[in-house]
Design a protein around this motif. Structure first.
Motif, PDB file in Angstrom:
ATOM      1  N   ALA A  33       0.840  -1.203   0.000  1.00 17.56           N
ATOM      2  CA  ALA A  33       0.000   0.000   0.000  1.00 17.56           C
ATOM      3  C   ALA A  33       0.873   1.250   0.000  1.00 17.56           C
ATOM      4  O   ALA A  33       2.013   1.244   0.463  1.00 17.56           O
ATOM      5  CB  ALA A  33      -0.924  -0.007   1.213  1.00 17.56           C
ATOM      6  N   ASP A  34       0.313   2.339  -0.497  1.00 17.09           N
ATOM      7  CA  ASP A  34       1.091   3.577  -0.677  1.00 17.09           C
ATOM      8  C   ASP A  34       1.750   4.102   0.602  1.00 17.09           C
ATOM      9  O   ASP A  34       2.897   4.570   0.540  1.00 17.09           O
ATOM     10  CB  ASP A  34       0.202   4.664  -1.295  1.00 17.09           C
ATOM     11  N   LEU A  48       8.309   7.593  10.234  1.00 21.09           N
ATOM     12  CA  LEU A  48       7.578   7.229   9.015  1.00 21.09           C
ATOM     13  C   LEU A  48       6.884   5.880   9.183  1.00 21.09           C
ATOM     14  O   LEU A  48       5.718   5.713   8.797  1.00 21.09           O
ATOM     15  CB  LEU A  48       8.534   7.183   7.828  1.00 21.09           C
ATOM     16  N   GLY A  49       7.602   4.910   9.768  1.00 24.18           N
ATOM     17  CA  GLY A  49       6.985   3.596   9.978  1.00 24.18           C
ATOM     18  C   GLY A  49       5.824   3.653  10.943  1.00 24.18           C
ATOM     19  O   GLY A  49       4.769   3.047  10.707  1.00 24.18           O
ATOM     20  N   MET A  50       5.994   4.394  12.039  1.00 23.49           N
ATOM     21  CA  MET A  50       4.899   4.539  13.000  1.00 23.49           C
ATOM     22  C   MET A  50       3.682   5.165  12.344  1.00 23.49           C
ATOM     23  O   MET A  50       2.538   4.750  12.582  1.00 23.49           O
ATOM     24  CB  MET A  50       5.345   5.410  14.177  1.00 23.49           C
ATOM     25  N   ASN A  51       3.921   6.183  11.523  1.00 22.63           N
ATOM     26  CA  ASN A  51       2.805   6.892  10.901  1.00 22.63           C
ATOM     27  C   ASN A  51       2.012   5.974   9.982  1.00 22.63           C
ATOM     28  O   ASN A  51       0.778   5.918  10.049  1.00 22.63           O
ATOM     29  CB  ASN A  51       3.347   8.105  10.141  1.00 22.63           C
ATOM     30  N   ALA A 101      -1.215   8.003   3.087  1.00 18.16           N
ATOM     31  CA  ALA A 101      -0.056   8.244   2.220  1.00 18.16           C
ATOM     32  C   ALA A 101       0.271   9.736   2.158  1.00 18.16           C
ATOM     33  O   ALA A 101       1.446  10.124   2.135  1.00 18.16           O
ATOM     34  CB  ALA A 101      -0.325   7.696   0.824  1.00 18.16           C
ATOM     35  N   GLU A 102      -0.758  10.568   2.144  1.00 13.92           N
ATOM     36  CA  GLU A 102      -0.524  12.022   2.141  1.00 13.92           C
ATOM     37  C   GLU A 102       0.218  12.463   3.399  1.00 13.92           C
ATOM     38  O   GLU A 102       1.096  13.330   3.341  1.00 13.92           O
ATOM     39  CB  GLU A 102      -1.862  12.766   2.047  1.00 13.92           C
ATOM     40  N   ARG A 103      -0.120  11.854   4.536  1.00 14.17           N
ATOM     41  CA  ARG A 103       0.557  12.234   5.778  1.00 14.17           C
ATOM     42  C   ARG A 103       2.016  11.791   5.753  1.00 14.17           C
ATOM     43  O   ARG A 103       2.915  12.536   6.164  1.00 14.17           O
ATOM     44  CB  ARG A 103      -0.157  11.622   6.992  1.00 14.17           C
ATOM     45  N   ARG A 141       8.700  15.711   3.389  1.00 11.21           N
ATOM     46  CA  ARG A 141       9.136  16.996   2.829  1.00 11.21           C
ATOM     47  C   ARG A 141      10.238  17.606   3.695  1.00 11.21           C
ATOM     48  O   ARG A 141      10.257  17.412   4.910  1.00 11.21           O
ATOM     49  CB  ARG A 141       7.949  17.970   2.756  1.00 11.21           C
ATOM     50  N   PRO A 142      11.164  18.366   3.086  1.00 11.99           N
ATOM     51  CA  PRO A 142      12.222  19.012   3.872  1.00 11.99           C
ATOM     52  C   PRO A 142      11.626  20.013   4.861  1.00 11.99           C
ATOM     53  O   PRO A 142      10.552  20.563   4.633  1.00 11.99           O
ATOM     54  CB  PRO A 142      13.056  19.742   2.804  1.00 11.99           C
TER      55      PRO A 142
END
Length: 234
Positions: A70-71, A91-94, A208-210, A216-217
């Motif tokens: 999944a995205d 990122l993984g937690m999110n 995926a948007e989150r 993003r930097p």
């Protein structure tokens, strides 16, 4: 988890950072279960295993076919390897909390249980007690990530108590949104498989948007403060 972690560490794969954190957290949940911290330990055990399955399946699938996941996971696993360990963990937690957790709760809470307010309240309370386990791990995980290469400037060290407090706030906020997403998925499944598939696709898109937003930097904590850690289904 242990079997998967060894080759990731041997390959210096950045996925090892989240898996290591997840393994230590899973052990902490086991300790909390043994100490009677939950109202329904049998249910929490089944849920914990089911929830982990979503992540472990995605991890193994990505290593053989990145486009098969999944995205949210494709973005998290595909993040630049040079990011600091704590970024890979975030990122993984999110992806896991926002996308996988509502699906797991739907899997372990039968549709008929949503009609029992008292039983559903027990599930919600045990769901929220996981926050206590995670919050208790924040300081130790910070140290563990420093040992494997986490970067700490003097300002980072000064702000550490603030960052740890913010982590607890973000976790609580995401749990509330996860519970709302779970109800949205339940409402969709009562309408049938097609409606559920549409709602799940919505959840995949906003999750995926989150993750993309976190990639993003710029200062991640500022974006989390503005947009939150969790996601909301319209």
């Amino acid at each position: 988890m242990e079997a998967l972690l060894a080759p990731l560490e041997a390959d210096r794969d950045p996925a090892r950072f989240f898996l290591g954190t997840y393994l230590r957290t899973t052990r902490a949940v086991g300790v909390a279960l043994a100490r009677g911290r939950f109202e329904d330990p049998a249910w929490v055990t089944a849920w914990d295993v089911d929830f982990a399955r979503f992540y472990l399946d995605a991890l193994e699938a990505y290593r053989t076919s990145p486009d098969a996941v999944a995205d949210p996971w494709r973005l998290a696993f595909g993040a630049r390897p040079g990011l600091p360990p704590e970024a890979h963990v975030l990122l993984g937690m999110n992806a896991h909390i926002n996308y996988d957790l509502p699906q797991s709760l739907i899997a372990v809470i039968p549709a008929e249980h949503f009609g029992s307010p008292s039983l559903l309240d027990r599930r919600r309370r045990d769901h929220e007690r996981i926050d206590d386990v995670l919050a208790a791990r924040v300081g130790e995980e910070d140290v563990a990530l420093q040992r494997v290469g986490g970067r700490r400037t003097p300002l980072d060290r000064l702000l550490a108590p603030v960052n740890r407090g913010a982590s607890r706030v973000f976790l609580r906020e995401s749990r509330r949104k996860v519970w709302a997403s779970t109800h949205a998925l339940h409402a969709a499944r009562t309408e049938g498989a097609a409606a559920y598939a549409v709602r799940l696709a919505d959840l995949e898109a906003v999750s995926a948007e989150r993750v993309a937003d976190l990639l993003r930097p710029g200062p991640v904590l500022v974006r989390l403060a503005l947009h939150g850690f969790g996601v909301t289904l319209d």
